[in-house]
Each structure stands twice: as C-alpha cells, then as structure tokens.
Design a protein around this motif. Structure first.
Motif, short mmCIF file in Angstrom:
data_model
loop_
_atom_site.label_atom_id
_atom_site.label_comp_id
_atom_site.label_asym_id
_atom_site.label_seq_id
_atom_site.Cartn_x
_atom_site.Cartn_y
_atom_site.Cartn_z
N LEU A 32 -6.08 4.26 -3.60
CA LEU A 32 -5.43 3.20 -2.84
C LEU A 32 -6.46 2.21 -2.29
O LEU A 32 -6.25 0.99 -2.36
CB LEU A 32 -4.63 3.81 -1.69
CG LEU A 32 -4.06 2.83 -0.65
CD1 LEU A 32 -3.02 1.93 -1.30
CD2 LEU A 32 -3.45 3.59 0.52
N ILE A 35 2.07 1.70 -3.53
CA ILE A 35 0.97 2.13 -4.40
C ILE A 35 0.63 3.59 -4.14
O ILE A 35 0.47 4.39 -5.06
CB ILE A 35 -0.28 1.25 -4.17
CG1 ILE A 35 -0.02 -0.17 -4.68
CG2 ILE A 35 -1.50 1.84 -4.87
CD1 ILE A 35 -1.13 -1.16 -4.35
N GLU A 82 0.82 -1.21 0.00
CA GLU A 82 0.00 0.00 0.00
C GLU A 82 0.86 1.26 0.00
O GLU A 82 0.51 2.25 -0.64
CB GLU A 82 -0.92 0.01 1.21
CG GLU A 82 -2.06 -1.00 1.12
CD GLU A 82 -3.01 -0.88 2.29
OE1 GLU A 82 -3.66 0.17 2.41
OE2 GLU A 82 -3.09 -1.83 3.08
N ALA A 108 -7.79 0.05 -5.19
CA ALA A 108 -6.78 -0.90 -5.67
C ALA A 108 -6.51 -1.99 -4.63
O ALA A 108 -6.49 -3.19 -4.96
CB ALA A 108 -5.48 -0.16 -6.01
N THR A 164 4.16 -3.05 -8.74
CA THR A 164 3.76 -3.11 -7.33
C THR A 164 2.41 -3.80 -7.18
O THR A 164 2.24 -4.70 -6.34
CB THR A 164 3.68 -1.70 -6.72
OG1 THR A 164 4.98 -1.09 -6.81
CG2 THR A 164 3.26 -1.76 -5.27
N ILE A 165 1.44 -3.39 -8.00
CA ILE A 165 0.11 -3.99 -7.92
C ILE A 165 0.17 -5.48 -8.30
O ILE A 165 -0.42 -6.33 -7.61
CB ILE A 165 -0.88 -3.24 -8.84
CG1 ILE A 165 -1.12 -1.84 -8.29
CG2 ILE A 165 -2.21 -4.00 -8.95
CD1 ILE A 165 -2.01 -0.97 -9.18
N THR A 178 3.43 5.94 -5.54
CA THR A 178 3.44 6.06 -7.00
C THR A 178 2.22 6.81 -7.50
O THR A 178 2.31 7.63 -8.42
CB THR A 178 3.52 4.67 -7.64
OG1 THR A 178 2.51 3.82 -7.05
CG2 THR A 178 4.88 4.03 -7.41
N VAL A 179 1.06 6.56 -6.89
CA VAL A 179 -0.16 7.27 -7.30
C VAL A 179 -0.02 8.76 -7.01
O VAL A 179 -0.40 9.61 -7.83
CB VAL A 179 -1.39 6.69 -6.57
CG1 VAL A 179 -2.60 7.61 -6.73
CG2 VAL A 179 -1.73 5.31 -7.10
N LEU A 228 4.21 1.28 -10.53
CA LEU A 228 2.85 1.06 -10.05
C LEU A 228 2.30 -0.28 -10.53
O LEU A 228 1.72 -1.05 -9.75
CB LEU A 228 1.94 2.20 -10.52
CG LEU A 228 0.47 2.11 -10.12
CD1 LEU A 228 0.33 2.09 -8.60
CD2 LEU A 228 -0.33 3.27 -10.71
#
Length: 405
Positions: free
Chosen positions: A372, A32, A29, A375, A279-280, A35-36, A276
């Motif tokens: 977040l 994420i 998290e 996702a 990571t996801i 990066t977001v 991103l």
C-alpha cells in the motif's frame, strides 16, 4: 522559512482542502489495501486448497502377473512434483490356530484362506477412505505388523485389541500380526453361502504393505496412488508415470474436487485484480486532477517563491511533503479499518460466487501495508509531478504579470 514548516502551516491553514485530499486518499488506500489483502489471502487459500483436495494419479495394474515393483515406486517418488505415494498390495494367507468364516464345505484352497489387503495409509485410500467399511474400535495400523480385522471374525475367535494373530504364507513361513483395530462393513449378512472364505468380508485383514509383501509369492503392488504437490502438474506427472510403467498399468487422474473449488476462486481473483487496477487508475486520475486544480490557485505563491530565489526542487519537496503528510494520516486510518472492510468485501465476493467454504483468512500483514505504501506514494509522486510541471516550467515574471492583469 524551511520548506517542511511551510508545508505544515499550509495544511493547517487550508483545512478544507486538506480534508478533501485526506478523504480521497483514505477511500483509495482502503480499497487498495482490501484488494491486496484479499489477493494475498486468495493465493494462500489456493495453496491450502491444493493440499487439502489431495489430487492424485492412480496407477492400477492391468495384469496380475506384472505387479508394480519397489523399484518402480522409488523411481516415481523421485519425479519432480510428487508429494507422497500410497501403495496397495494384496496377498492370501493361511490361518494358524484360528477359524475363518465360511458358509459352505468347499474343499478348495481358497475356502481355507484369508485375504490381506494393505495400504500405506488406510484412511487416505481404499474402502475405509471411501466409506465402504468403518473402523469401530482401535486405530489404523502404524507398525508394519499391525492389522485391522473384522469384528465378527474377532468375536468368533475371541480376539481383543493387542492380541497376536499368526499367519502363514505359501512357503510355510509364519508371521505374527498384532490387532490394532476392528471394523465392520454392514454388508456381512448380505453375502451368499457360496462365497469362498478368501473373498468374504469377515476374512479380509487390513494392514501395512510390508506385511503383504512378506506373505506374497510374487513381490509387488497392485496399485499406487501418487499424490502431487501441485494439481497443475497432474498431467505432467501422469505422462511421466506412463513412460515409466508403460502398458503395465492403467492411469486415472483424481482432481475433480480441486477443479470444482478452483474455478470460482479463480473468478474471484480476476474480479479483485480488476478492482485493484481500476482503484489505482481512478485514484491516480482523481488525485492528479485535484492537485492540478489546487496548483492553479497556487501559481502566484509559487512564482513569488521562485522570484525570491527559492529553489524549484525545494518547492517540489514542499508540495510532495504536504501530500505525504496527508497520505500518512490516511494510511493509518485505512490500516485500522482495513480488516473490517476486507472482511465485508470477502463476504460479498465469496457469497456471490458460492465458495464461502474456502478457507480464506483475512488479516492485514506488514507486506500488505508495504504494498500500500509503495502504491500510494507512487500515485502521489506522479500526481504532484504532473500538477507542478506547468508551474515550475513557467517564467515567474509571466505568471505574476498574468495574475496582476
């Protein structure tokens, strides 16, 4: 016992597993969220960059007998994507009641005239913007009858800021102009004595386009700097101007600064997007494998619940709630530490790409947290579903028999 009570008790009893899931979710998290946040800030920085670099198309007349008209300007201003237009007009005028600088006794008309150069904004284009001359006192014109004059000319005629200067056009019409500022170029002494008065730096008066138009015999502008809202539209607007004005003007695009700053910013955005996605993807795989391993150890527990008549949907909700509770705790901690992590990531990425001067404002916003949450909850939902499918589809009797065997 209600499923939510079982979920809470399970997490309290299996503290080591809960801690491991919390750690995995926290790392995922945080990455994420970082990066977001940087992606969103990069888009904002790009928009800011588009405005600050002031990309433009410069239209300059190719023939002094064919000026850019007011109708041309109005038509260009209506083009989609045009933000502003800085018009430039020139005119010659005769002084009324004051002397001009001249180094010779030439009797031609040009040796008894001053030159008026006008811009909508002197600070945006022209010699002031390019640093060829500098304002040393007062302000740039804001009213159509305000002017900026050379300090040497002002001293010779004993002018002060706020004094009125009288100018006359070829038709004999007299126009009042008020001095708002004084300038110097630093090259006044380098001019030769043969330079006619109208071409001397000291005799050049700067003002607004309305003043020059009043003094002109043929009304029009010698150039126009067309500023665009989005530098990506520069070529399109250049083509539209070309179709409108044709061979009357020569067009030049000015967006070098934007291109220089845009490329490294785009590179950073590509890197962050890749981070991103990785990571996801990695988080989804790791969490799914982790839950699959744990579900194997809970096969007997699940089979017993089903044998006792517990609904499979309720069992799914219990496992999902366990994950969501851990997810919520990890989200809170990642949000609290996200700003520091995002700032560190920004320094790393932007220093390496040598664009630390880009105005990138890092700060977690509600939209970032919402992204977040969506996702993370999506990853958790998929992971729980995949890990539970084999168990929920299996026959409880077969599962219990295997465990006994």
């Amino acid at each position: 016992m209600e499923f939510y009570k079982r979920a809470i008790r399970y997490l309290a009893r299996k503290r080591s597993k809960t801690a491991i899931l919390f750690l995995v979710l926290f790392v995922a998290e945080t990455m994420i969220l970082c990066t977001v946040t940087i992606l969103r800030a990069s888009e904002e920085a790009k928009s800011s960059l588009q405005e600050k670099t002031k990309s433009k198309v410069i239209a300059e007349i190719s023939d002094k007998d064919h000026l850019i008209t007011t109708e041309d300007i109005n038509a260009i201003f209506n083009f989609d994507g045009v933000k502003d237009i800085n018009k430039m007009a020139k005119s010659q005028c005769c002084p009324v009641g004051f002397r001009l600088y001249t180094g010779n006794q030439d009797s031609t008309k040009e040796n008894s005239q001053a030159q008026v150069v006008s811009y909508d904004s002197l600070s945006a284009d022209g010699p002031f913007a390019e640093g060829q001359i500098r304002l040393i006192k007062g302000d740039f014109p804001e009213d159509k009858n305000e002017i900026v004059v050379n300090q040497n000319l002002a001293e010779m005629n004993q002018w002060e800021l706020g004094d009125t200067v009288l100018l006359k056009n070829d038709a004999g019409e007299k126009i009042n102009a008020v001095i708002s500022g004084l300038y110097l170029s630093g090259t006044e002494s380098k001019q030769t004595k043969s330079t006619l008065a109208v071409y001397r730096i000291e005799n050049t008066i700067y003002g607004m386009p309305e003043l020059a138009l009043k003094l002109q015999r043929q009304k029009g502008f010698e150039s126009a700097s067309v500023y665009v809202k989005n530098p990506e539209q520069l070529t399109s607007i250049e083509q539209q101007i070309s179709r409108k004005l044709g061979k009357k003007v020569e067009l030049t695009k000015s967006d070098v600064l934007y291109r220089q700053m845009e490329q490294p910013l785009k590179q950073v955005v590509r890197v962050v997007k890749l981070m991103l996605i990785l990571t996801i993807g990695t988080a989804a795989i790791v969490i799914t494998l982790l839950l699959c391993m744990w579900m194997r150890a809970r096969k007997k527990e699940t089979a017993v619940y089903i044998s006792l008549g517990e609904n499979k949907g309720t069992i799914f909700l219990q496992i999902l709630l366990e994950g969501l509770l851990v997810f919520f705790m990890a989200t809170v901690i990642s949000v609290l530490s996200g700003n520091y992590m995002a700032e560190a990531l920004k320094k790393l990425l932007f220093t390496e790409n040598q664009i630390s001067s880009v105005p990138l404002e890092i700060g977690i916003r509600v939209a970032d947290i919402g992204w977040l949450a969506v996702a993370g909850a999506g990853i958790l939902l998929i992971a729980v579903g995949i890990s539970l499918i084999p168990i929920l589809l299996a026959n409880p009797k077969d599962t219990l028999s295997e465990m006994e065997g």
